[in-house]
Write an enzyme that holds these catalytic residues in place. Structure first.
Site, PDB file in Angstrom:
ATOM      1  N   ASP A 164       0.987  -1.465  -0.282  1.00 34.83           N
ATOM      2  CA  ASP A 164       0.309   0.265   0.042  1.00 34.83           C
ATOM      3  C   ASP A 164       0.611   1.144  -0.340  1.00 34.83           C
ATOM      4  O   ASP A 164       1.539   1.410   0.825  1.00 34.83           O
ATOM      5  CB  ASP A 164      -0.719  -0.095   1.377  1.00 34.83           C
TER       6      ASP A 164
ATOM      7  N   ASN B 209       1.372   3.249  -3.286  1.00 40.73           N
ATOM      8  CA  ASN B 209       1.689   4.138  -4.268  1.00 40.73           C
ATOM      9  C   ASN B 209       1.154   5.000  -4.617  1.00 40.73           C
ATOM     10  O   ASN B 209       1.971   5.654  -4.449  1.00 40.73           O
ATOM     11  CB  ASN B 209       1.166   3.427  -5.399  1.00 40.73           C
TER      12      ASN B 209
ATOM     13  N   ARG C 220      -0.097   7.217  -2.467  1.00 41.44           N
ATOM     14  CA  ARG C 220       0.475   8.496  -2.113  1.00 41.44           C
ATOM     15  C   ARG C 220       1.872   9.240  -2.219  1.00 41.44           C
ATOM     16  O   ARG C 220       2.923   9.759  -2.017  1.00 41.44           O
ATOM     17  CB  ARG C 220       0.120   8.415  -0.792  1.00 41.44           C
ATOM     18  N   TRP C 221       2.585   7.867  -2.796  1.00 40.47           N
ATOM     19  CA  TRP C 221       4.144   8.236  -3.139  1.00 40.47           C
ATOM     20  C   TRP C 221       4.696   8.991  -4.185  1.00 40.47           C
ATOM     21  O   TRP C 221       5.150  10.070  -4.346  1.00 40.47           O
ATOM     22  CB  TRP C 221       4.760   6.821  -3.103  1.00 40.47           C
TER      23      TRP C 221
ATOM     24  N   HIS D 227       2.888   3.241  -9.338  1.00 37.41           N
ATOM     25  CA  HIS D 227       2.154   1.791  -9.238  1.00 37.41           C
ATOM     26  C   HIS D 227       3.632   1.714 -10.405  1.00 37.41           C
ATOM     27  O   HIS D 227       3.955   0.505 -10.031  1.00 37.41           O
ATOM     28  CB  HIS D 227       1.300   1.902 -10.279  1.00 37.41           C
TER      29      HIS D 227
ATOM     30  N   GLU E 215     -11.583  -5.198  -3.950  1.00 32.89           N
ATOM     31  CA  GLU E 215     -12.814  -3.878  -4.878  1.00 32.89           C
ATOM     32  C   GLU E 215     -12.034  -2.739  -5.277  1.00 32.89           C
ATOM     33  O   GLU E 215     -12.864  -1.637  -5.785  1.00 32.89           O
ATOM     34  CB  GLU E 215     -12.581  -3.820  -3.004  1.00 32.89           C
TER      35      GLU E 215
ATOM     36  N   LEU F 209      11.450 -19.624  -5.055  1.00 34.98           N
ATOM     37  CA  LEU F 209      10.537 -18.931  -4.359  1.00 34.98           C
ATOM     38  C   LEU F 209       8.888 -19.517  -4.962  1.00 34.98           C
ATOM     39  O   LEU F 209       8.799 -19.702  -6.174  1.00 34.98           O
ATOM     40  CB  LEU F 209      10.536 -18.437  -4.808  1.00 34.98           C
TER      41      LEU F 209
ATOM     42  N   GLU G  28       1.825 -13.821  12.402  1.00 33.06           N
ATOM     43  CA  GLU G  28       1.498 -12.340  12.557  1.00 33.06           C
ATOM     44  C   GLU G  28       2.089 -11.754  11.886  1.00 33.06           C
ATOM     45  O   GLU G  28       2.305 -11.495  10.787  1.00 33.06           O
ATOM     46  CB  GLU G  28       3.714 -12.675  13.296  1.00 33.06           C
TER      47      GLU G  28
END
Ligand code: FPP
Length: 247
Positions: free
Chosen positions: A17, A19, A21-22, A34, A64, A128, A204
């Site tokens: 989260d 992108n 605001r950056w 983005h 959403e 991975l 966690e």
């Protein structure tokens, strides 16, 4: 900074989260955020590969997110397609296995085809396990799993009395991976936002103010160190956990 190599999470799940605001802070359009976020994805995947994290699940587009302006949604679709085109060979070369989780039928056909192509290319890779959640929602995941169970019951293949948590989990996205050990959300919000609702039951949680495009190795290491300091009890007492360690 030293890595807590002895106590690394097997599976890390991230809400990327911040992108927008950056970009805003730099007086840039949202798409620039983005684009910068895509670069962070590349670096985080690289870092996880290097340090031996087994599974990484990234929330790229929620069920959403269709509510965003049409232009931004279209731009994100283009960005995903370009990223897949550009990164497919590198992922394969690095032995990464990529799968997309979520309702992909809503995506442009070209994107669906590319997803399938990259999934097939990387299917046998043993490094991975990278899962990208796209048009994904935790509630959607649960509903589609319930539907499968209900159909089995209707067909007489499953007695509802015998249903267990495992019967449901078998039909969820990520059914082939251990549940996430560590959840990270960047960008300062402290919410799960309909991400892996079932799978995060004992995960966690780690929240950071850092905006996703700024999230670097050092920030990731801070999250890993914080994780290493947690005592995971899974319902037991702290004393029981300590005793088990010495047995
Ligand atoms: C949330 O930031 C981010 C998204 C909805 C898109 C995430 C996409 C990427 C990181 C790029 C590409 C990903 C892949 C896997 C290639 P936001 O727009 O909600 O930021 P804000 O809260 O600051 O507005």
């Amino acid at each position: 900074m030293t890595l807590p190599l002895a106590n690394l999470p097997r599976h890390v799940a991230i809400i990327m989260d911040g992108n927008g605001r950056w970009a805003k802070k730099r007086l840039l359009p949202r798409y620039a955020g983005h684009t910068a976020g895509t670069e962070t994805v590349r670096k985080v995947v690289q870092f996880c590969t290097e340090i031996g994290i087994e599974c990484l699940t990234l929330f790229a587009f929620s069920s959403e997110n269709w509510r965003r302006p049409e232009r931004e949604v279209g731009m994100l679709m283009d960005l995903f397609l370009n990223a897949l085109q550009r990164e497919a060979n590198r992922l394969h070369k690095n032995n990464v296995q990529l799968r997309i989780i979520g309702e992909r039928s809503a995506f442009p056909q070209k994107l669906q085809d590319k997803i399938q192509q990259v999934e097939e290319l990387t299917a046998s890779n043993t490094g991975l396990k990278l899962r990208v959640a796209a048009n994904y929602g935790g509630r959607w995941d649960l509903v589609q799993a319930f539907q499968k169970l209900a159909l089995q019951a209707q067909a007489g293949l499953l007695n509802p009395q015998n249903m267990t948590a495992n019967s449901l989990a078998e039909h969820l996205a990520l059914n082939d991976l251990p549940e996430p050990d560590l959840f990270i959300r960047t960008g300062g919000e402290r919410r799960i936002s309909n991400f892996l609702l079932w799978q995060l039951a004992y995960t966690e949680l780690y929240f950071t103010e850092v905006l996703w495009p700024d999230f670097d190795r050092e920030n990731f290491q801070l999250a890993l160190q914080d994780f290493a300091s947690r005592q995971r009890r899974f319902g037991r007492t702290g004393d029981q956990v300590e005793q088990n360690k010495t047995c």
